[in-house]
Enzyme design. Structure first.
Site: not given
Length: 377
Positions: A335, A361, A364
């Site tokens: 944008i 950590e 995904s």
């Protein structure tokens, strides 16, 4: 979601704190790669870096929902500061709190919560990232000490730590069941760290290798008992995912806020970007996904506070929020167009910071393994 009164007060307090203390600092830390000591002291003073540590050990003694609120609000302003906070609040504090001896809690946990000591968490190695079973760091018992040798990498706070939580092999043939956790002080002979990594994002936090060369670790610095190092690490990461997921929500919200602001200011073809339906629909999509991610985080935190096991909920929150943070940051920069690619605009830093959230950590992909494992068992 309806907060209790204490959560509303906390949210207002932390918002006021970050608006004052983190006004222009994030851009400066991004350049210097350092976090001012007075900021760390203030985070400790107001218990923002020890939200879930009990009061008896110098922390706020608050719940995990409070922890999520603190992490989100800090990360709306500065993802680097959030990374520092979650490293101490969960990765370093929880192994000692949940498995440590009373002596260890007094000697390390309390000074950590009070800001008198800085800790780090050493699990990842050059050859052992998502595959924790490939650990090579080893601790061999020698009388009243363990002799520690090995290397950890990508460790947040490593260059400035006073001690490290280190996962090491104590019985290699047993694999993950042969790992143990230790508290290792940085002042001990043989303990060193590598150069501060020149990272893509979260540049305000100092990150480096930890190197152990025949470090003599007293037996009393073994956390719990031998053979439960991997259990300690997984228990810590399960709870820590609430913090990182909340961090991702904060980053996503900051990207959305920047996109909304810019769309109202930028004029193209005779009207602001916010007047174009394509922009409106893009913002609506971003807002919906950020809100959904936030609710997943709150759900995991509330269930954790209720004493429930949250490996499934924590992984869903971390997975979805991290991916949404990346998606929303991407759309927000789009944008902005060419201006979003320039460091004068906050979205450039936010975009770089977001990328780590799908990696550390537990990537995904690891979260997907946990989630699907829970479905298919």
């Amino acid at each position: 979601m309806l907060f209790k009164k204490e959560h509303e007060l906390l949210q207002k307090a932390i918002r006021d704190f970050v608006n004052i203390e983190l006004d222009t600092l994030p851009a400066e830390m991004d350049k210097t790669g350092e976090m001012p000591r007075d900021l760390l002291d203030k985070l400790a003073k107001y218990k923002y870096s020890s939200t879930i540590v009990p009061k008896e050990y110098g922390g706020a003694g608050a719940d995990y929902l409070s922890y999520a609120i603190v992490m989100e609000e800090i990360c709306k302003k500065c993802c680097s500061t959030g990374t520092y906070v979650t490293a101490g609040s969960s990765l370093v504090a929880l192994p000692i709190l949940n498995f440590g001896s009373d002596e260890q809690k007094q000697r390390y946990l309390k000074p950590l919560a009070l800001g008198e000591m800085i800790g780090c968490f050493g699990l990842t190695e050059p050859g052992a990232g998502s595959d924790a079973s490939a650990q090579q760091t080893e601790a061999v018992l020698d009388g009243d000490h363990y002799i520690l040798n090995g290397r950890k990498c990508f460790i947040t706070n490593a260059p400035i730590c006073d001690f490290a939580i280190v996962i090491a092999m104590t019985d290699k043939p047993k694999g993950l069941k042969g790992t143990s956790a230790f508290i290792v002080e940085s002042k001990w002979d043989g303990f060193s760290h590598g150069a501060h990594e020149d990272k893509m994002g979260i540049r305000g936090t100092q990150t480096s290798d930890l190197v152990f060369e025949n470090v003599r670790v007293p037996k009393e610095n073994l956390i719990g008992k031998e053979g439960i190092g991997f259990k300690i690490a997984m228990n810590t990461l399960e709870a820590g995912r609430i913090g990182v997921a909340a961090q991702a929500v904060g980053v996503a919200q900051s990207a959305l806020d920047e996109a909304v602001k810019y769309s109202k200011e930028r004029v193209q073809f005779g009207k602001t970007l916010s007047k174009f339906q394509n922009t409106q629909f893009t913002l609506a999509d971003m807002e919906t996904k950020v809100s959904a991610a936030r609710l997943l985080v709150y759900d995991a935190a509330i269930k954790k506070d209720a004493g429930k096991k949250i490996d499934h909920e924590g992984s869903m929150a971390k997975y979805y929020a991290a991916e949404i943070a990346n998606e929303v940051a991407y759309k927000a920069l789009q944008i902005h167009g060419g201006y979003g690619y320039i460091k004068d605009y906050p979205i450039e830093r936010i975009y770089r910071d977001a990328r780590i959230l799908s990696i550390y950590e537990g990537t995904s992909q690891v979260q997907q393994m946990v989630i699907s494992g829970g479905l298919l068992k």
